[in-house]
Design an enzyme around this catalytic site. Sequence first.
Site, mmCIF file in Angstrom:
data_model
loop_
_atom_site.group_PDB
_atom_site.id
_atom_site.type_symbol
_atom_site.label_atom_id
_atom_site.label_comp_id
_atom_site.label_asym_id
_atom_site.label_seq_id
_atom_site.Cartn_x
_atom_site.Cartn_y
_atom_site.Cartn_z
ATOM 1 N N ASP A 1 0.872 -1.182 0.000
ATOM 2 C CA ASP A 1 0.000 0.000 0.000
ATOM 3 C C ASP A 1 0.905 1.227 0.000
ATOM 4 O OD1 ASP A 1 -1.835 2.005 0.405
ATOM 5 O OD2 ASP A 1 -2.504 1.316 2.366
ATOM 6 N N GLU B 1 -0.670 10.664 0.930
ATOM 7 C CA GLU B 1 -2.033 10.124 0.850
ATOM 8 C C GLU B 1 -2.496 9.609 2.198
ATOM 9 O OE1 GLU B 1 -5.158 6.998 0.272
ATOM 10 O OE2 GLU B 1 -3.197 6.814 1.190
ATOM 11 N N HIS C 1 -1.706 -2.017 6.078
ATOM 12 C CA HIS C 1 -1.029 -1.206 7.101
ATOM 13 C C HIS C 1 -0.323 -2.055 8.154
ATOM 14 C CE1 HIS C 1 -3.213 2.857 6.241
ATOM 15 N NE2 HIS C 1 -2.835 2.220 5.152
HETATM 16 ZN ZN LIG Z 1 -3.227 3.333 -0.075
#
Ligand SMILES: [Zn+2]
Length: 356
Positions: free
Chosen positions: A177, A209, A319
């Site tokens: 990610d 982001e 994450h």
């Molecule tokens: Zn992302």
Amino acid sequence: MRNESISLLKKLVETPGPSGHEAVIQSVVREYMAPYCDTISTDVHGNLIGAIKPDATPRVMLSAHCDEVGLMVTHIDERGFAYCSAIGGVDPCVAAGQRVLVHTADGPVTGVVGRLPVHLMEKEAMDKAPRLHELWLDIGAATRDDAATRIEIGNPVTFDVGFKQLSDGLAVGRALDDRGGIFVMLESLRLLDRKNLNTSIFAVSTVQEEIGHRGAITSTFGIAPDIGIAVDVGPATDYPTADPRKIGDFRIGAGPVLHTGPNIHAGLGHLLMKTASSRNIHYQLRAEPRGTPTDANAIQLSRAGVATALVRIPCRYLHTPVEMLSLNDLENAANLLAAFIEQLNSDTLKPGEAKS
Ligand SMILES: [Zn+2]
């Protein structure tokens, strides 16, 4: 997947770039993006913008974010242990026990995120999730002054975990990610190389982001696109305790995830699905009744509004240091994105045209 593509993905994943500290990862992205672009630039915020035929219309912006979640040193105590705040959404449970890199002006410093061992833990503490300020960063310093010779308040921290392939075309690592999305964007530029496009392309490796789509907000304003396509990973729900009743049934290896809902321009969303079907690319459809938590949200709301689409790659354990996705999904997403872009032209946004 081609060996060169695997090497690119590995390089992207193994280069650190927590939000607000993206210069190093952007230099890697620039190196791979430049050969396919007519111009390449970095804006004041750090967004990297590679443009193809920048004067052509309509203006098409691609975006994938190069930043990743991490930690930031906020306090060093008198015994030389450092305490951190989260950069983006970090679960303290997965930070405990990790080896980390503190990124300093003189290079990375290795440390560990310490936690009391079970031998010394009160019974109640064992059942409780730790909070971030209850964990500490141990770089092996003896005192605050000793620590201060190696790290500083404000240094960003990333988990020291590399890229690995599992069986069945799966890969794991931190920062998939959204290096997975950056990879898809770069691969689509490679697939489009020397094709006769009917639009301009602005491929943007966005910054920040994970802390509120901040790079997408400024870069979209600067580019003023007619069409925006964000590429990001999204949560899979194909593992224990992830409940498909909440957001739907999304499996790694079952194809890119396309979206329907107010964040997605109906015509572009339809054209994406039609393009996937015509190329025999299996996709999964996610209904999202509000803005998506991606750059697509910022892009859509820029200036007087931008027609926006979103391609996501299903990913497990987002994450965490062991994010997992399918290489096939990445490849299919890149093929879909390239095929989609190739069809765009000045009629795409005319009422009725995109749906035909
Ligand atoms: Zn992302």
